[in-house]
Design a protein around this motif. Structure first.
Motif, PDB file in Angstrom:
ATOM      1  N   ALA A  15       7.495 -50.485  46.701  1.00 36.74           N
ATOM      2  CA  ALA A  15       7.276 -51.228  45.361  1.00 36.74           C
ATOM      3  C   ALA A  15       6.060 -50.754  44.639  1.00 36.74           C
ATOM      4  N   CYS A  16       5.166 -50.198  45.151  1.00 38.25           N
ATOM      5  CA  CYS A  16       3.871 -49.802  44.629  1.00 38.25           C
ATOM      6  C   CYS A  16       4.202 -48.706  43.494  1.00 38.25           C
ATOM      7  N   SER A  17       5.352 -47.970  43.880  1.00 36.42           N
ATOM      8  CA  SER A  17       5.583 -46.977  42.924  1.00 36.42           C
ATOM      9  C   SER A  17       6.477 -47.485  41.635  1.00 36.42           C
ATOM     10  N   GLY A  18       6.800 -48.689  41.743  1.00 34.13           N
ATOM     11  CA  GLY A  18       7.605 -49.077  40.593  1.00 34.13           C
ATOM     12  C   GLY A  18       6.653 -49.699  39.544  1.00 34.13           C
ATOM     13  N   ASN A  19       7.013 -49.812  38.282  1.00 32.70           N
ATOM     14  CA  ASN A  19       5.879 -50.445  37.070  1.00 32.70           C
ATOM     15  C   ASN A  19       6.793 -50.956  36.121  1.00 32.70           C
ATOM     16  N   SER A  20       6.854 -52.326  36.114  1.00 32.77           N
ATOM     17  CA  SER A  20       7.927 -53.159  35.281  1.00 32.77           C
ATOM     18  C   SER A  20       6.975 -53.574  33.883  1.00 32.77           C
ATOM     19  N   SER A  21       7.357 -53.412  32.508  1.00 33.28           N
ATOM     20  CA  SER A  21       6.591 -53.785  31.455  1.00 33.28           C
ATOM     21  C   SER A  21       6.601 -55.173  31.324  1.00 33.28           C
ATOM     22  N   ASN A  22       7.535 -55.800  31.704  1.00 31.61           N
ATOM     23  CA  ASN A  22       7.742 -57.392  31.786  1.00 31.61           C
ATOM     24  C   ASN A  22       6.727 -58.050  32.381  1.00 31.61           C
ATOM     25  N   GLU A  23       6.098 -57.333  33.338  1.00 28.96           N
ATOM     26  CA  GLU A  23       4.617 -58.150  34.122  1.00 28.96           C
ATOM     27  C   GLU A  23       3.693 -58.140  33.207  1.00 28.96           C
ATOM     28  N   ARG A  24       3.467 -57.568  32.090  1.00 29.50           N
ATOM     29  CA  ARG A  24       2.247 -57.856  31.229  1.00 29.50           C
ATOM     30  C   ARG A  24       2.240 -59.325  30.573  1.00 29.50           C
ATOM     31  N   THR A  25       3.117 -59.939  30.167  1.00 25.01           N
ATOM     32  CA  THR A  25       3.177 -61.160  29.711  1.00 25.01           C
ATOM     33  C   THR A  25       3.000 -62.218  30.886  1.00 25.01           C
ATOM     34  N   ASP A 133      -1.625 -52.221  31.701  1.00 22.27           N
ATOM     35  CA  ASP A 133      -0.380 -52.358  32.131  1.00 22.27           C
ATOM     36  C   ASP A 133      -0.192 -51.999  33.748  1.00 22.27           C
ATOM     37  N   ASP A 134      -1.016 -51.019  34.029  1.00 27.72           N
ATOM     38  CA  ASP A 134      -1.087 -50.500  35.565  1.00 27.72           C
ATOM     39  C   ASP A 134      -1.670 -51.543  36.503  1.00 27.72           C
ATOM     40  N   LEU A 135      -2.756 -52.235  35.901  1.00 21.15           N
ATOM     41  CA  LEU A 135      -3.361 -53.372  36.690  1.00 21.15           C
ATOM     42  C   LEU A 135      -2.223 -54.503  36.812  1.00 21.15           C
ATOM     43  N   ASN A 136      -1.459 -55.033  35.838  1.00 23.61           N
ATOM     44  CA  ASN A 136      -0.262 -55.868  35.973  1.00 23.61           C
ATOM     45  C   ASN A 136       0.463 -55.516  36.861  1.00 23.61           C
ATOM     46  N   ALA A 137       0.917 -54.053  36.958  1.00 24.58           N
ATOM     47  CA  ALA A 137       2.150 -53.650  37.836  1.00 24.58           C
ATOM     48  C   ALA A 137       1.462 -53.780  39.436  1.00 24.58           C
ATOM     49  N   ARG A 138       0.336 -53.585  39.549  1.00 20.68           N
ATOM     50  CA  ARG A 138      -0.145 -53.786  40.798  1.00 20.68           C
ATOM     51  C   ARG A 138      -0.415 -55.061  41.346  1.00 20.68           C
ATOM     52  N   LEU A 139      -0.873 -56.104  40.471  1.00 17.85           N
ATOM     53  CA  LEU A 139      -0.958 -57.245  40.863  1.00 17.85           C
ATOM     54  C   LEU A 139       0.459 -57.802  41.205  1.00 17.85           C
ATOM     55  N   LEU A 142       1.367 -56.889  44.576  1.00 19.44           N
ATOM     56  CA  LEU A 142       0.407 -57.532  45.731  1.00 19.44           C
ATOM     57  C   LEU A 142       0.947 -59.028  45.849  1.00 19.44           C
ATOM     58  N   LYS A 143       1.278 -59.699  44.603  1.00 18.21           N
ATOM     59  CA  LYS A 143       1.901 -60.981  44.656  1.00 18.21           C
ATOM     60  C   LYS A 143       3.377 -61.094  45.650  1.00 18.21           C
ATOM     61  N   LYS A 144       3.727 -60.052  45.584  1.00 18.42           N
ATOM     62  CA  LYS A 144       5.148 -59.688  46.358  1.00 18.42           C
ATOM     63  C   LYS A 144       4.747 -59.743  48.015  1.00 18.42           C
ATOM     64  N   SER A 145       3.844 -59.102  47.911  1.00 22.42           N
ATOM     65  CA  SER A 145       3.398 -58.639  49.418  1.00 22.42           C
ATOM     66  C   SER A 145       2.660 -60.007  50.020  1.00 22.42           C
ATOM     67  N   GLN A 146       1.991 -60.710  49.130  1.00 25.49           N
ATOM     68  CA  GLN A 146       1.260 -61.994  49.646  1.00 25.49           C
ATOM     69  C   GLN A 146       2.581 -63.185  49.932  1.00 25.49           C
ATOM     70  N   ILE A 176      -5.999 -59.233  45.323  1.00 26.90           N
ATOM     71  CA  ILE A 176      -5.373 -59.871  44.172  1.00 26.90           C
ATOM     72  C   ILE A 176      -6.534 -60.492  43.210  1.00 26.90           C
ATOM     73  N   GLN A 177      -7.555 -60.959  44.050  1.00 29.08           N
ATOM     74  CA  GLN A 177      -8.623 -61.659  43.276  1.00 29.08           C
ATOM     75  C   GLN A 177      -9.485 -60.621  42.430  1.00 29.08           C
ATOM     76  N   ARG A 178      -9.544 -59.511  42.955  1.00 28.35           N
ATOM     77  CA  ARG A 178     -10.287 -58.125  42.255  1.00 28.35           C
ATOM     78  C   ARG A 178      -9.478 -57.870  40.994  1.00 28.35           C
ATOM     79  N   LEU A 179      -8.133 -57.896  41.247  1.00 19.06           N
ATOM     80  CA  LEU A 179      -7.621 -57.438  40.309  1.00 19.06           C
ATOM     81  C   LEU A 179      -7.208 -58.575  39.127  1.00 19.06           C
ATOM     82  N   GLU A 180      -7.296 -59.773  39.555  1.00 17.15           N
ATOM     83  CA  GLU A 180      -7.016 -60.706  38.564  1.00 17.15           C
ATOM     84  C   GLU A 180      -8.427 -60.538  37.474  1.00 17.15           C
TER      85      GLU A 180
END
Length: 220
Positions: A15-25, A133-139, A142-146, A176-180
């Motif tokens: 999942a970490c290798s994926g990057n969705s632009s919709n996560e920005r919003t 965008d990279d931060l959002n994709a990683r977040l 991690l939300k899915k992992s959580q 997650i807290q760090r990325l937020e």
């Protein structure tokens, strides 16, 4: 249980290798306080995110000649408050403020028209879109992992398995807290532009210095 954990870890790596632009919003509402979301500066930022515009941080350094620094500083401070900016640092001859990005040019124009004379001005910009965008994709990953670790925790029955899952869940929550926090800082840097105003007394002619000296003497 160990098989489940191994499969879950593998899932997370894929999942970490994926990057969705919709996560920005989606990340905007997760990372920012509700009160800040209502501010004009953040509304402008949200609009850029929603429209997939490039996210650029701006800063400016302004050298301003004024007749009296003591009179200029409160005038500048009042205007900053009026345009919903805020001062982050101030000393005898300098004011550093965060100005709503869409107000920065008008603020600099105000300094030159209503406060003093601009002797020098430099403006800088930095594109942070890819990093945001990279931060959002990683977040999002991690939300899915959580969620999945929480699900595993509910199914675990052995103490050993419970402790392992809890440890991983704690690690994910910390990340997650760090990325937020990083996303919030990036959002603020785009929503607000940092303007440094260096204040200098205007050069006085010989007669001006005479009256200035006399006035200072009587003041003393």
């Amino acid at each position: 249980m160990r098989k489940l954990l191994v499969l879950f870890v593998l899932f997370g790596l894929v999942a970490c290798s994926g990057n969705s632009s919709n996560e920005r919003t989606a990340a905007v509402s997760r990372a920012m306080p509700a009160k800040s979301m209502q501010m004009d500066a953040y509304q402008s930022f949200e609009s850029k995110v929603a429209n997939n515009e490039r996210l650029v941080t701006y800063s400016a350094n302004v050298d301003l000649k004024v007749s009296q620094i003591e009179d200029a500083k409160p005038l500048i401070a009042t205007h900053i408050k009026e345009i919903k900016g805020y001062i982050v640092e101030e000393n005898n001859k300098r004011i550093i403020a965060n100005i709503p990005a869409n107000e920065m040019d008008a603020f600099i124009e105000f300094l030159g028209d209503s406060v003093g004379k601009i002797s020098d001005m430099k403006k800088y910009g930095s594109d942070v879109t890819d990093n945001y965008d990279d931060l959002n994709a990683r977040l999002a990953t991690l939300k899915k992992s959580q969620d999945q670790y929480s699900s595993l925790l509910k199914k675990a029955t052995k103490v050993e398995d419970i402790l392992k899952v809890e440890k991983e869940l704690e690690r994910v929550n910390t990340e997650i807290q760090r990325l937020e926090m990083q996303i919030k800082r990036a959002s603020t840097s785009v929503a607000y532009s940092k303007v440094t105003v260096n204040l200098n007394d205007s050069v006085r002619g010989p007669l001006g210095w005479v009256f200035y000296g006399i006035g200072s003497f009587f003041t003393w």
